[in-house]
Design a protein around this motif. Structure first.
Motif, PDB file in Angstrom:
ATOM      1  N   GLY A   1       2.368  -3.069 -13.619  1.00  0.00           N
ATOM      2  CA  GLY A   1       1.970  -2.479 -14.996  1.00  0.00           C
ATOM      3  C   GLY A   1       1.186  -1.204 -14.529  1.00  0.00           C
ATOM      4  N   ALA A   2       0.423  -1.062 -13.307  1.00  0.00           N
ATOM      5  CA  ALA A   2      -0.365  -0.025 -12.950  1.00  0.00           C
ATOM      6  C   ALA A   2       0.649   1.250 -12.470  1.00  0.00           C
ATOM      7  CB  ALA A   2      -1.332  -0.167 -11.739  1.00  0.00           C
ATOM      8  N   VAL A   3       1.714   0.845 -11.709  1.00  0.00           N
ATOM      9  CA  VAL A   3       2.851   1.919 -11.439  1.00  0.00           C
ATOM     10  C   VAL A   3       3.488   2.468 -12.704  1.00  0.00           C
ATOM     11  CG1 VAL A   3       4.944   1.959 -10.394  1.00  0.00           C
ATOM     12  CG2 VAL A   3       3.377   0.811  -9.291  1.00  0.00           C
ATOM     13  N   SER A   4       3.663   1.539 -13.843  1.00  0.00           N
ATOM     14  CA  SER A   4       4.307   2.066 -14.968  1.00  0.00           C
ATOM     15  C   SER A   4       3.494   2.810 -15.689  1.00  0.00           C
ATOM     16  CB  SER A   4       4.577   0.549 -15.852  1.00  0.00           C
ATOM     17  OG  SER A   4       4.946   0.915 -17.194  1.00  0.00           O
ATOM     18  N   ALA A   5       2.030   2.514 -15.664  1.00  0.00           N
ATOM     19  CA  ALA A   5       1.139   3.429 -16.768  1.00  0.00           C
ATOM     20  C   ALA A   5       1.056   4.774 -16.000  1.00  0.00           C
ATOM     21  CB  ALA A   5      -0.247   2.788 -16.426  1.00  0.00           C
ATOM     22  N   TYR A   6       1.035   4.847 -14.487  1.00  0.00           N
ATOM     23  CA  TYR A   6       1.059   6.155 -13.974  1.00  0.00           C
ATOM     24  C   TYR A   6       2.522   6.677 -14.072  1.00  0.00           C
ATOM     25  CZ  TYR A   6      -3.079   5.337 -11.063  1.00  0.00           C
ATOM     26  OH  TYR A   6      -4.370   5.049 -10.694  1.00  0.00           O
ATOM     27  N   SER A   7       3.653   6.096 -14.112  1.00  0.00           N
ATOM     28  CA  SER A   7       4.736   6.833 -14.440  1.00  0.00           C
ATOM     29  C   SER A   7       5.093   7.266 -15.750  1.00  0.00           C
ATOM     30  CB  SER A   7       5.941   5.924 -14.462  1.00  0.00           C
ATOM     31  OG  SER A   7       6.151   5.312 -12.938  1.00  0.00           O
ATOM     32  N   ALA A   8       4.234   6.676 -16.806  1.00  0.00           N
ATOM     33  CA  ALA A   8       4.306   7.174 -18.238  1.00  0.00           C
ATOM     34  C   ALA A   8       3.247   8.293 -18.139  1.00  0.00           C
ATOM     35  CB  ALA A   8       3.615   5.956 -19.070  1.00  0.00           C
TER      36      ALA A   8
ATOM     37  N   ILE B   1      -0.511  15.572 -12.352  1.00  0.00           N
ATOM     38  CA  ILE B   1       0.731  15.215 -12.042  1.00  0.00           C
ATOM     39  C   ILE B   1       0.709  14.857 -10.483  1.00  0.00           C
ATOM     40  CG2 ILE B   1       3.221  15.553 -11.654  1.00  0.00           C
ATOM     41  CD1 ILE B   1       3.003  17.265 -14.135  1.00  0.00           C
ATOM     42  N   GLU B   2       0.332  15.669  -9.700  1.00  0.00           N
ATOM     43  CA  GLU B   2       0.139  15.401  -8.188  1.00  0.00           C
ATOM     44  C   GLU B   2      -0.594  14.437  -7.839  1.00  0.00           C
ATOM     45  OE1 GLU B   2      -0.939  19.242  -6.211  1.00  0.00           O
ATOM     46  OE2 GLU B   2       0.973  20.087  -7.107  1.00  0.00           O
ATOM     47  N   ARG B   3      -2.007  14.160  -8.768  1.00  0.00           N
ATOM     48  CA  ARG B   3      -2.898  13.253  -8.595  1.00  0.00           C
ATOM     49  C   ARG B   3      -2.141  11.913  -9.014  1.00  0.00           C
ATOM     50  NH1 ARG B   3      -5.991  17.172 -10.680  1.00  0.00           N
ATOM     51  NH2 ARG B   3      -6.288  16.076 -12.419  1.00  0.00           N
ATOM     52  N   ALA B   4      -1.387  11.936 -10.158  1.00  0.00           N
ATOM     53  CA  ALA B   4      -0.969  10.524 -10.627  1.00  0.00           C
ATOM     54  C   ALA B   4       0.313  10.140  -9.550  1.00  0.00           C
ATOM     55  CB  ALA B   4      -0.490  10.964 -12.039  1.00  0.00           C
ATOM     56  N   HIS B   5       0.919  11.085  -9.055  1.00  0.00           N
ATOM     57  CA  HIS B   5       1.765  10.593  -8.333  1.00  0.00           C
ATOM     58  C   HIS B   5       1.321  10.006  -6.818  1.00  0.00           C
ATOM     59  CE1 HIS B   5       6.025  12.215  -9.345  1.00  0.00           C
ATOM     60  NE2 HIS B   5       5.505  13.023  -9.678  1.00  0.00           N
TER      61      HIS B   5
ATOM     62  N   ALA C   1      -1.701   8.594  -6.634  1.00  0.00           N
ATOM     63  CA  ALA C   1      -2.224   7.317  -7.164  1.00  0.00           C
ATOM     64  C   ALA C   1      -1.125   6.022  -7.422  1.00  0.00           C
ATOM     65  CB  ALA C   1      -2.929   7.310  -8.381  1.00  0.00           C
ATOM     66  N   ARG C   2      -0.063   6.403  -7.769  1.00  0.00           N
ATOM     67  CA  ARG C   2       1.293   5.697  -8.077  1.00  0.00           C
ATOM     68  C   ARG C   2       1.624   5.185  -6.763  1.00  0.00           C
ATOM     69  NH1 ARG C   2       6.587   7.915 -10.971  1.00  0.00           N
ATOM     70  NH2 ARG C   2       6.667   8.791  -9.112  1.00  0.00           N
ATOM     71  N   SER C   3       1.480   5.828  -5.659  1.00  0.00           N
ATOM     72  CA  SER C   3       2.142   5.241  -4.539  1.00  0.00           C
ATOM     73  C   SER C   3       1.187   4.159  -3.822  1.00  0.00           C
ATOM     74  CB  SER C   3       2.203   6.407  -3.536  1.00  0.00           C
ATOM     75  OG  SER C   3       0.836   6.752  -3.133  1.00  0.00           O
ATOM     76  N   GLN C   4       0.178   3.908  -4.301  1.00  0.00           N
ATOM     77  CA  GLN C   4      -0.818   2.995  -3.512  1.00  0.00           C
ATOM     78  C   GLN C   4      -0.687   1.494  -3.974  1.00  0.00           C
ATOM     79  OE1 GLN C   4      -2.926   3.341  -1.239  1.00  0.00           O
ATOM     80  NE2 GLN C   4      -3.004   1.088  -1.204  1.00  0.00           N
ATOM     81  N   PRO C   5      -0.471   1.255  -5.466  1.00  0.00           N
ATOM     82  CA  PRO C   5       0.074  -0.148  -5.833  1.00  0.00           C
ATOM     83  C   PRO C   5       1.195  -0.809  -4.937  1.00  0.00           C
ATOM     84  CG  PRO C   5      -0.586   1.396  -7.645  1.00  0.00           C
ATOM     85  CD  PRO C   5      -0.413   2.168  -6.648  1.00  0.00           C
ATOM     86  N   PRO C   6       2.376  -0.024  -5.012  1.00  0.00           N
ATOM     87  CA  PRO C   6       3.389  -0.866  -4.210  1.00  0.00           C
ATOM     88  C   PRO C   6       2.970  -1.102  -2.616  1.00  0.00           C
ATOM     89  CG  PRO C   6       4.153   1.070  -5.195  1.00  0.00           C
ATOM     90  CD  PRO C   6       2.748   1.078  -5.455  1.00  0.00           C
ATOM     91  N   ARG C   7       2.324  -0.287  -2.007  1.00  0.00           N
ATOM     92  CA  ARG C   7       1.871  -0.757  -0.796  1.00  0.00           C
ATOM     93  C   ARG C   7       0.803  -2.031  -0.884  1.00  0.00           C
ATOM     94  NH1 ARG C   7       1.480   4.997  -0.121  1.00  0.00           N
ATOM     95  NH2 ARG C   7      -1.024   4.964  -0.421  1.00  0.00           N
ATOM     96  N   ASP C   8       0.041  -2.136  -1.810  1.00  0.00           N
ATOM     97  CA  ASP C   8      -0.715  -3.267  -1.887  1.00  0.00           C
ATOM     98  C   ASP C   8       0.069  -4.533  -2.308  1.00  0.00           C
ATOM     99  OD1 ASP C   8      -2.888  -1.784  -1.242  1.00  0.00           O
ATOM    100  OD2 ASP C   8      -3.777  -1.374  -3.392  1.00  0.00           O
ATOM    101  N   ARG C   9       0.972  -4.401  -3.084  1.00  0.00           N
ATOM    102  CA  ARG C   9       1.886  -5.339  -3.555  1.00  0.00           C
ATOM    103  C   ARG C   9       2.717  -6.001  -2.374  1.00  0.00           C
ATOM    104  NH1 ARG C   9       5.764  -3.292  -7.348  1.00  0.00           N
ATOM    105  NH2 ARG C   9       6.581  -2.334  -5.563  1.00  0.00           N
TER     106      ARG C   9
END
Length: 127
Positions: free
Chosen positions: A35-42, A58-62, A64-72
């Motif tokens: 859900g966090a990845v999806s929110a950043y993508s949106a 956009i750069e900050r969101a990209h 930030a979006r890279s961290q959740p998959p690593r944590d997953r």
């Protein structure tokens, strides 16, 4: 994926009996991360769709979006505290990003209409 010996990595895992509660908690944590990845993508898609996108956002969101998959990838199914913390954290991240998007769009719309004061002046002028 396989190990250096060529055997699938799943063959090297120790057996683990999951309770229904543990399974549900783990899946909920995974969904919160997604859900966090999806929110950043949106957020990224919405910003990129604008006539004048904010490249810094956009750069900050990209980033930030890279961290959740690593944590997953680091979630350990047997660690109840870690699973609960990930679920809480990423559910809040998704809410914050989505809430920030709504606020960002409200502020941008207000700015394009002369801000809140500009709308009030226009409303007063019409009376």
């Amino acid at each position: 994926m396989s190990s250096r010996s060529g055997a699938p990595l799943t063959h090297q895992l120790e057996p683990y009996d999951w309770s229904n509660e543990e399974t549900a908690a783990y899946e909920a944590a995974i969904e919160a991360v997604n859900g966090a990845v999806s929110a950043y993508s949106a957020l990224i898609a919405a910003e990129e769709g604008k006539a004048e996108p904010d490249q810094g956002l956009i750069e900050r969101a990209h980033a930030a979006r890279s961290q959740p998959p690593r944590d997953r990838e680091g979630l350990r199914s047997g660690d109840r505290e870690q699973i609960a913390a990930a679920r809480r954290h990423y559910a809040q991240v998704a809410r914050d990003v989505r809430g920030g998007m709504a606020l960002h769009f409200q502020l941008r719309a207000a700015a394009s209409q002369g801000g809140v004061a500009g709308r009030e002046r226009r409303a007063d002028a019409g009376r």
